[in-house]
Structures are given as structure tokens and as C-alpha cells.
Design a protein around this motif. Structure first.
Motif, mmCIF file in Angstrom:
data_model
loop_
_atom_site.group_PDB
_atom_site.id
_atom_site.type_symbol
_atom_site.label_atom_id
_atom_site.label_comp_id
_atom_site.label_asym_id
_atom_site.label_seq_id
_atom_site.Cartn_x
_atom_site.Cartn_y
_atom_site.Cartn_z
ATOM 1 N N UNK A 36 -1.604 8.415 15.303
ATOM 2 C CA UNK A 36 -1.503 7.824 13.968
ATOM 3 C C UNK A 36 0.012 7.607 13.903
ATOM 4 N N UNK A 37 0.307 6.227 13.673
ATOM 5 C CA UNK A 37 1.683 5.876 13.467
ATOM 6 C C UNK A 37 1.690 4.677 12.333
ATOM 7 N N UNK A 38 2.464 5.080 11.351
ATOM 8 C CA UNK A 38 2.223 4.318 10.097
ATOM 9 C C UNK A 38 3.547 4.473 9.159
ATOM 10 N N UNK A 39 4.208 3.511 8.615
ATOM 11 C CA UNK A 39 5.253 3.775 7.814
ATOM 12 C C UNK A 39 4.674 3.045 6.282
ATOM 13 N N UNK A 40 4.861 3.981 5.332
ATOM 14 C CA UNK A 40 4.308 3.798 3.904
ATOM 15 C C UNK A 40 5.722 3.202 3.157
ATOM 16 N N UNK A 41 5.874 2.051 2.885
ATOM 17 C CA UNK A 41 7.076 1.804 2.183
ATOM 18 C C UNK A 41 6.923 2.184 0.722
ATOM 19 N N UNK A 42 8.057 2.416 -0.025
ATOM 20 C CA UNK A 42 8.188 2.969 -1.346
ATOM 21 C C UNK A 42 7.767 1.388 -2.073
ATOM 22 N N UNK A 43 6.872 1.824 -3.056
ATOM 23 C CA UNK A 43 6.354 0.765 -4.238
ATOM 24 C C UNK A 43 5.232 -0.215 -3.377
ATOM 25 N N UNK A 44 4.710 0.459 -2.298
ATOM 26 C CA UNK A 44 3.621 -0.473 -1.490
ATOM 27 C C UNK A 44 2.213 0.079 -2.171
ATOM 28 N N UNK A 45 1.345 -0.718 -1.736
ATOM 29 C CA UNK A 45 -0.114 -0.347 -2.355
ATOM 30 C C UNK A 45 -0.964 -0.482 -0.923
ATOM 31 N N UNK A 46 -1.741 0.551 -0.859
ATOM 32 C CA UNK A 46 -2.742 0.663 0.412
ATOM 33 C C UNK A 46 -3.830 1.148 -0.097
ATOM 34 N N UNK A 47 -4.915 0.468 0.743
ATOM 35 C CA UNK A 47 -6.165 1.004 0.911
ATOM 36 C C UNK A 47 -6.474 1.723 2.148
ATOM 37 N N UNK A 48 -7.275 2.809 2.090
ATOM 38 C CA UNK A 48 -7.600 3.617 3.260
ATOM 39 C C UNK A 48 -9.104 3.504 3.320
ATOM 40 N N UNK A 49 -9.607 3.060 4.329
ATOM 41 C CA UNK A 49 -11.233 2.897 4.416
ATOM 42 C C UNK A 49 -11.694 3.606 5.866
ATOM 43 N N UNK A 50 -12.953 3.391 5.917
ATOM 44 C CA UNK A 50 -13.694 4.364 6.873
ATOM 45 C C UNK A 50 -14.953 4.924 6.627
ATOM 46 N N UNK A 51 -15.828 5.330 7.496
ATOM 47 C CA UNK A 51 -17.080 5.592 7.109
ATOM 48 C C UNK A 51 -16.995 7.347 6.635
ATOM 49 N N UNK A 52 -17.977 7.766 6.026
ATOM 50 C CA UNK A 52 -18.019 9.167 5.606
ATOM 51 C C UNK A 52 -17.876 10.182 7.058
ATOM 52 N N UNK A 211 -15.490 1.336 -0.948
ATOM 53 C CA UNK A 211 -16.060 0.103 -1.843
ATOM 54 C C UNK A 211 -15.188 -0.933 -1.459
ATOM 55 N N UNK A 212 -15.892 -1.896 -0.784
ATOM 56 C CA UNK A 212 -15.209 -3.194 -0.308
ATOM 57 C C UNK A 212 -15.033 -4.207 -1.461
ATOM 58 N N UNK A 213 -16.060 -3.999 -2.487
ATOM 59 C CA UNK A 213 -15.746 -4.992 -3.561
ATOM 60 C C UNK A 213 -14.556 -4.432 -4.492
ATOM 61 N N UNK A 214 -14.240 -3.370 -4.537
ATOM 62 C CA UNK A 214 -12.909 -2.919 -5.255
ATOM 63 C C UNK A 214 -11.751 -3.253 -4.646
ATOM 64 N N UNK A 215 -12.005 -3.289 -3.282
ATOM 65 C CA UNK A 215 -10.570 -3.843 -2.639
ATOM 66 C C UNK A 215 -10.513 -5.236 -2.728
ATOM 67 N N UNK A 216 -11.406 -6.002 -2.717
ATOM 68 C CA UNK A 216 -11.355 -7.423 -3.098
ATOM 69 C C UNK A 216 -10.871 -7.776 -4.568
ATOM 70 N N UNK A 217 -11.349 -6.953 -5.567
ATOM 71 C CA UNK A 217 -10.785 -7.256 -6.582
ATOM 72 C C UNK A 217 -9.343 -6.693 -7.024
ATOM 73 N N UNK A 218 -8.948 -5.879 -6.000
ATOM 74 C CA UNK A 218 -7.506 -5.420 -6.227
ATOM 75 C C UNK A 218 -6.577 -6.611 -5.510
ATOM 76 N N UNK A 219 -6.952 -6.956 -4.372
ATOM 77 C CA UNK A 219 -6.237 -7.949 -3.675
ATOM 78 C C UNK A 219 -6.047 -9.405 -4.519
ATOM 79 N N UNK A 220 -6.770 -9.348 -5.213
ATOM 80 C CA UNK A 220 -6.574 -10.647 -6.233
ATOM 81 C C UNK A 220 -5.606 -10.428 -7.117
ATOM 82 N N UNK A 221 -5.081 -9.186 -7.523
ATOM 83 C CA UNK A 221 -4.174 -8.843 -8.478
ATOM 84 C C UNK A 221 -2.780 -8.307 -7.599
ATOM 85 N N UNK A 222 -2.959 -7.800 -6.602
ATOM 86 C CA UNK A 222 -1.688 -7.102 -6.117
ATOM 87 C C UNK A 222 -1.856 -7.143 -4.584
#
Length: 241
Positions: A36-52, A211-222
């Protein structure tokens, strides 16, 4: 609505608030997450998905130092996460608010006291924060439920109370583990709007969800980045989400 919280308006620039460098986590020889390599920037918005069972909750626990990597380098607010440095880990957790999937509360205390618990634990005076606490409860739509006990709350009210408790200490980063998993679509939208508003205040947001529908709704605003855990590692999700 304006919460009286310290605002860390660092925008998208500046040092990563959370940085994974070839991080792995596992136990008994079995890897749950690796490479796992990742940088999360200050003020950013991320979704994390994947199966149970993919490791979303494990990833979040690494982010707020409830777990430490079995391999690799993990830095939070620029500091290395090491289990021996308990003081540093305690300070890190004060700067990160977590909305847990199970929304556990003390059932004998009214919702107002449950939300204020982080203040009490940190040694702050709840009385000195009473105005901010009331404004926070009003912001999440619970001003009429101050004296209610947790068993009397609906699923949506419990989730909003959990969000209020997560932000009462004015954290810089907010992590939410399936915050809309047990509520209907209308309540999911309400919770999402609250998280988007926090992001616009300068908070870094990371939401684990299926919840992919939630992600789509968010991406319309942020402007949100979507990450997916599969085969024990992290990938950028497709642009068609």
C-alpha cells in the motif's frame, strides 16, 4: 451554518496528512493488506471501496493508528507510526475523528453527553463548550433529541450523533466506516451533505463504503478520489463510477 471550530484551511497543497509507503498489515503470517502506497493531501475527499472482507476497516484503523503496519512506513501528520510511541499516537487520535460502523454509545447517558464524551476524556470542560455543543447538535439535526437515550434513537439519528461525536474535537481528518450502511437513501444523502460541508470547511474526508450510488452523488458536488481495495492492495477506481 457555521460551526465554531478551528479550521485548518491548508487546501490541497502542503504535506500529506497520511502517507503510506509500501505498507503491509497481517497477522499469523497471513497478509490482509500489502504493497500500500498512498498520500492523502490536506483538504482532500476520498472514497474507499471494495467487497466485504477486503480490508477497508483495517485500512481505516491504520489511518488512525489503531493498528500499526507489519511492514513499511506509515506517517500521520508527518510522524512515524510506531507502537512504542503511545504519546504520539494519543495526540494523533485527537486530530482524527472516526465514525465507526457500529456506532457504539453509552446507553445510560443522554445523546448530548455521548457526543461530549471526547471532551471529557481529553480533560476539557464540557460546560465551556456548551454553546458549540448545542450548535453542533443543531447542525446534525438533533437539537430536539438532546435528552434522548441512545436506544431511543433511530438508525439515522444514531449515525448523525456518531458524526457529531467524531467532530466535537475539531479534527483535521474525518474517517467514516460505512456511515450510510444501515440507513435509507434520504438519510444517506443527508449524512453525505454533512460530510461534504465539513470538507468545504477544510477537513480531510475518507469514507469507506460499498454504495456506488452515494459515490456518484458525491462526485457531482465535490472533487473526490475513489480508491478500491482488491487482492490485498489499493488501486485507483475507474472513472466511470
Amino acid at each position: 451554518m457555521q460551526l465554531r471550530q478551528k479550521q485548518h484551511r491548508s487546501g490541497k497543497a502542503g504535506r500529506a496528512v497520511i502517507e503510506f509507503n509500501d505498507v503491509a498489515y497481517g497477522y499469523s503470517g497471513d497478509a490482509i493488506l500489502e504493497n500500500i502506497s498512498l498520500e492523502i493531501a490536506p483538504g482532500s475527499f476520498h472514497f474507499l471501496t471494495g467487497p466485504s472482507g477486503a480490508g477497508k476497516t483495517t485500512f481505516l484503523k491504520l489511518c488512525y493508528a489503531a493498528l500499526t503496519p507489519t511492514r513499511g512506513d506509515l506517517r500521520v501528520f508527518g510522524g512515524h507510526i510506531h507502537p512504542s510511541n503511545r504519546t504520539a499516537i494519543a495526540m494523533i487520535r485527537r486530530r482524527i475523528g472516526v465514525v465507526h460502523q457500529d456506532c457504539q454509545f453509552l446507553d445510560h447517558l443522554p445523546v448530548e453527553d455521548n457526543i461530549a464524551l471526547p471532551l471529557s476524556v481529553s480533560g476539557q470542560s464540557v460546560a465551556d463548550q456548551s454553546e458549540n455543543l448545542f450548535e453542533l447538535m443543531n447542525w446534525v439535526g438533533l437539537s430536539g433529541r438532546i435528552g434522548a437515550l441512545p436506544p431511543e434513537l433511530s438508525g439515522g439519528e444514531r449515525q448523525r450523533a456518531a458524526l457529531a461525536r467524531a467532530v466535537i474535537m475539531s479534527p483535521e481528518v474525518i474517517l467514516a466506516d460505512e456511515p450510510t450502511g444501515n440507513v435509507d437513501w434520504e438519510m444517506s444523502q443527508r449524512l453525505l451533505r454533512l460530510l461534504i460541508e465539513l470538507n468545504k470547511m477544510g477537513k480531510t474526508i475518507l469514507i469507506a463504503t460499498h454504495d456506488m450510488a452515494l459515490i456518484r452523488a458525491a462526485k457531482a458536488e465535490v472533487q473526490a478520489r475513489v480508491l478500491r481495495i482488491s487482492n490485498r492492495t489499493l488501486h485507483a477506481a475507474g472513472a466511470d463510477l
